[in-house]
Design a protein around this motif. Structure first.
Motif, mmCIF file in Angstrom:
data_model
loop_
_atom_site.group_PDB
_atom_site.id
_atom_site.type_symbol
_atom_site.label_atom_id
_atom_site.label_comp_id
_atom_site.label_asym_id
_atom_site.label_seq_id
_atom_site.Cartn_x
_atom_site.Cartn_y
_atom_site.Cartn_z
ATOM 1 N N HIS A 128 -12.682 -0.731 -22.119
ATOM 2 C CA HIS A 128 -11.939 -1.584 -23.104
ATOM 3 C C HIS A 128 -10.770 -0.195 -23.947
ATOM 4 O O HIS A 128 -9.797 0.499 -24.040
ATOM 5 C CB HIS A 128 -12.995 -1.950 -24.288
ATOM 6 N N THR A 129 -12.086 1.405 -23.813
ATOM 7 C CA THR A 129 -11.634 2.436 -23.668
ATOM 8 C C THR A 129 -9.846 2.973 -22.921
ATOM 9 O O THR A 129 -9.562 4.081 -23.369
ATOM 10 C CB THR A 129 -12.739 3.221 -23.517
ATOM 11 N N GLU A 175 -6.933 1.169 -24.176
ATOM 12 C CA GLU A 175 -6.101 2.102 -25.286
ATOM 13 C C GLU A 175 -4.357 2.923 -25.283
ATOM 14 O O GLU A 175 -3.806 2.411 -25.892
ATOM 15 C CB GLU A 175 -6.898 3.110 -26.307
ATOM 16 N N HIS A 178 -5.384 -4.997 -23.970
ATOM 17 C CA HIS A 178 -6.966 -5.084 -24.382
ATOM 18 C C HIS A 178 -7.327 -6.075 -22.922
ATOM 19 O O HIS A 178 -6.428 -6.988 -23.426
ATOM 20 C CB HIS A 178 -7.353 -4.991 -25.917
#
Lengths: 458, 458
Positions: free
Chosen positions: B115-116, B119, B124
């Motif tokens: 997820h990170t 970014e 996503h």
């Protein structure tokens, strides 16, 4: 004649056609040759399918399942010693639950019949494809059909909740799950979806239904280069969120073909742009949905992703846009044509099609390439037109030109049509030896004597 | 000690922990007992996984694969003679392709790490669940994880494009497909997704990425009766189209629990309504998305489907709504609690929960039932609180009360948690004998000596 007699004893006289009767049936909806087989069995229920399979298993007779005979890869072809098992009389929609949004249907129900039956419930079954009037739900599942709305709803696999399957030996497996989530052990329905009738006979399906969209808006846009096509897809996906329901690309030669006489269509925008995309959005808010598509198009124009656009003003316009896109028959007007269904990473499409055009021009200067397809899903269709009467003789050479480069591009020789007989020599372009060994392992476990649709896929 | 020595020879000293070192590790993120096994192997690449499996296959040693140890059904429990194969050092994201929207990652990457990493790309990966910080992508695939956004994006299965898998005998199968559509033969990745480590070791994954949503709007609504809950789901699904991203239900006892001290949350709307639903919509248009949710809520109010509502005004409000829903720990405050994950047809949920409440009151008057869950997916979570110290002794009786009625309701004993050891006695409630026979058949074909995660599922 003992085979026909035996089958008639199992499922009744009307249930079985002999070889002579068969010769009056076409081998496929788009084919002129006749069906060939030792017999065609038309069971009316799962129990009859089970009896047929048990008998053929004991006798060592091969069985070829047939749905609507709209396949494009000879996946349901039979030979004179085989039995065709047609699901045509298993054509009942058994239930439609509009609260749980699940339908249970027999495998022989044509896709369009389900669409029509859902209208009064304000529900829809999102799978949609040109052959909707003939293609059956069982065939859709057996081939993991794709079509026009995959970008939003996925392929047939994503819409099947459960299956009833009759195995090679006649065992009936009831896996008619109706739940969206069910992690109780292996999800065995996945094995049969896309297995092209080689692992079992799909007899009934439970299908996930969706709320019917209330609005539809479309646009045909012209795009300055392929990089902008990729960026437009990202832009529209982001701006329209979940409502983008089609992103169909057309290369200029295809666009010109379908908007120039003898085609009936006329060009909504000029014929000299580098790429064209047909966009569709489906929603529920008549005012704001249209505005949203318009805004997304305006920002795409400002960003230079789009250089011209025509937007639908009515349902009639939408139907007209789709009629253009679907007028693939034009490739057959001035010659023969070979149609291909491939997938490849979007970043490689431009290079692949350019290189193919060059290779074709070198090898077969008389051939014309037309490219279109479900670009949002990484799926292109290629039509290669050759002088009339030359399709069969040129097929091996053209197949090589189309398929061979796909290995290096990490593409697939089949996006949505399956492998059948037509592509089985090319399977190893898209699948590793270890993958194919695993496929063979499951086939051996489920159909050890190899009576189910033999010779297909591998 | 020859096993540990042998394994160290295969993958290096640092790669292998012996039984003594293992006893300092917890068996699970939420567990207080220590790991038990003959050894724990921590390979750093697919080749090392292959060498370990080949060795264990030859020696007849059982192997238990472990991801983030956040599972809830003892699917990764090991015993003293077994080898644990942890993917923790295979934790690299190998590539992120923002044009094709595909990531390739090793199996040991925690979900939140992906997820990170996405970014900066405005992309996503839609799978999201409470254990995101520990649960790994490999474990997510091996268990077909669900979570909060299934209603919009499907389960993990729908986000996996390809897998690399090491089979029981060490064979490496590269099926790292990156295409959305690929009907070239059987889709073998489907076999391994949700197989809980019993068919192969997932070592790498190619994952489908989505454009990151730019807006989020939420509402907590009160509903007069369960029929209105069903109608509200249909209404919101239709009105919000593709942007509805969560539809989480809470029964009043659960809502009171999480909005009353000692819980930190306070009730955004009154505590005495019959049902509560948390709605989330994700889109790309800051102004119109909010308005659209508001309009859909207003028409639901007018139709009597909703009797009170609180809408988020900020991202902070959204986080607050989710914090309420996620404060499941409150069930452990005044006693022990047993947590269940089940699925059933939405039309049966009211009757099932009402009958369960009555059955519990009769059999165990001291127990309290709290119901919540991913209602839009047909998935309920049940928490049954019993006096402290009684959970283990009451477990068999409570499991019977929860699971036994599910057969008649066509429900599932596992919506998203899997079967593991905890639910294997109840598998036949949700799957027919023929389905389980097929599962055993594939297990036998892929792992004939039964060394992969033995004793799990069946």
């Amino acid at each position: 004649m003992s085979l026909v007699t035996d089958l008639r004893r199992l499922i009744g006289d009307r249930g079985v056609l002999d070889a002579a009767a068969l010769s009056e049936r076409q081998a496929g909806v788009w084919r002129s040759d006749a069906l060939e087989a030792a017999a065609l069995a038309r069971p009316t229920c799962t129990g009859e399918v089970s009896r047929i399979m048990e008998y053929c298993h004991q006798q060592g007779i091969s069985v070829v399942p047939q749905g609507g005979r709209t396949g494009l890869v000879h996946g349901a072809d039979a030979s004179p010693e085989q039995v065709i098992l047609s699901l045509e009389r298993m054509n009942q929609i058994e239930s439609i639950d509009s609260r749980q949004r699940v339908a249970v249907a027999q495998a022989g129900v044509p896709l369009e019949t389900l669409h029509t039956a859902l209208e009064p419930h304000a529900l829809h079954f999102p799978l949609d494809l040109g052959a909707r009037g003939s293609a059956t739900l069982g065939g859709n599942a057996a081939t993991n059909a794709g079509g026009n709305r995959v970008i939003r709803y996925g392929m047939m696999r994503e819409s099947v909740l459960g299956l009833e399957v009759v195995l090679a030996d006649g065992t009936v497996v009831n896996a008619l799950n109706s739940l969206i989530k069910n992690n109780a052990g292996y999800d065995i329905k996945q094995w049969f979806i896309g297995s092209e009738g080689t692992l079992g006979i799909i007899t009934r399906l439970s299908l996930r239904l969706r709320e019917a969209p209330l609005t539809r808006d479309m646009a045909l846009v012209a795009i300055p280069d392929f990089d902008a096509v990729i960026r437009l897809l990202k832009h529209m996906d982001s701006q329209l969120g979940g409502s983008l329901s089609a992103f169909e690309a057309m290369w200029p030669s295809f666009y010109r073909l379908i908007t120039t006489p003898p085609a009936l269509g006329r060009p909504p925008i000029g014929q000299d742009f580098p790429f064209y995309v047909l966009l569709e959005s489906q929603g529920a808010n008549p005012d704001s949905d249209r505005e949203r598509l318009q805004q997304a198009l305006e920002s795409a124009l400002e960003a230079g992703l789009v250089v011209d656009a025509a937007m639908s003003q009515s349902e009639q316009d939408c139907a007209g846009f789709w009629a253009l896109r679907d007028d693939v028959e034009q490739v057959f007007v001035k010659g023969d044509a070979l149609l291909f269904d491939i997938a490849l990473p979007i970043g490689e499409m431009d290079r692949y099609t350019t290189e193919l055009e060059v290779a074709l021009a070198n090898a077969l200067p008389e051939a014309d390439l037309f490219v279109f397809g479900h670009l949002g899903d990484g799926n292109l269709h290629l039509a290669i037109r050759v002088p009339a009467g030359n399709a069969d003789s040129l097929r091996p050479q053209i197949e090589g030109l189309v398929y061979d480069p796909l290995h290096a591009f990490k593409g697939s020789v089949s996006a949505e049509h399956g492998i059948g007989i037509e592509k089985k020599n090319y399977l190893s372009i898209s699948r590793s030896r270890e993958e194919i060994d695993l496929m063979r392992g499951l086939k051996l476990a489920l159909d050890p004597t190899g009576i189910l649709n033999p010779g297909k896929i591998f």
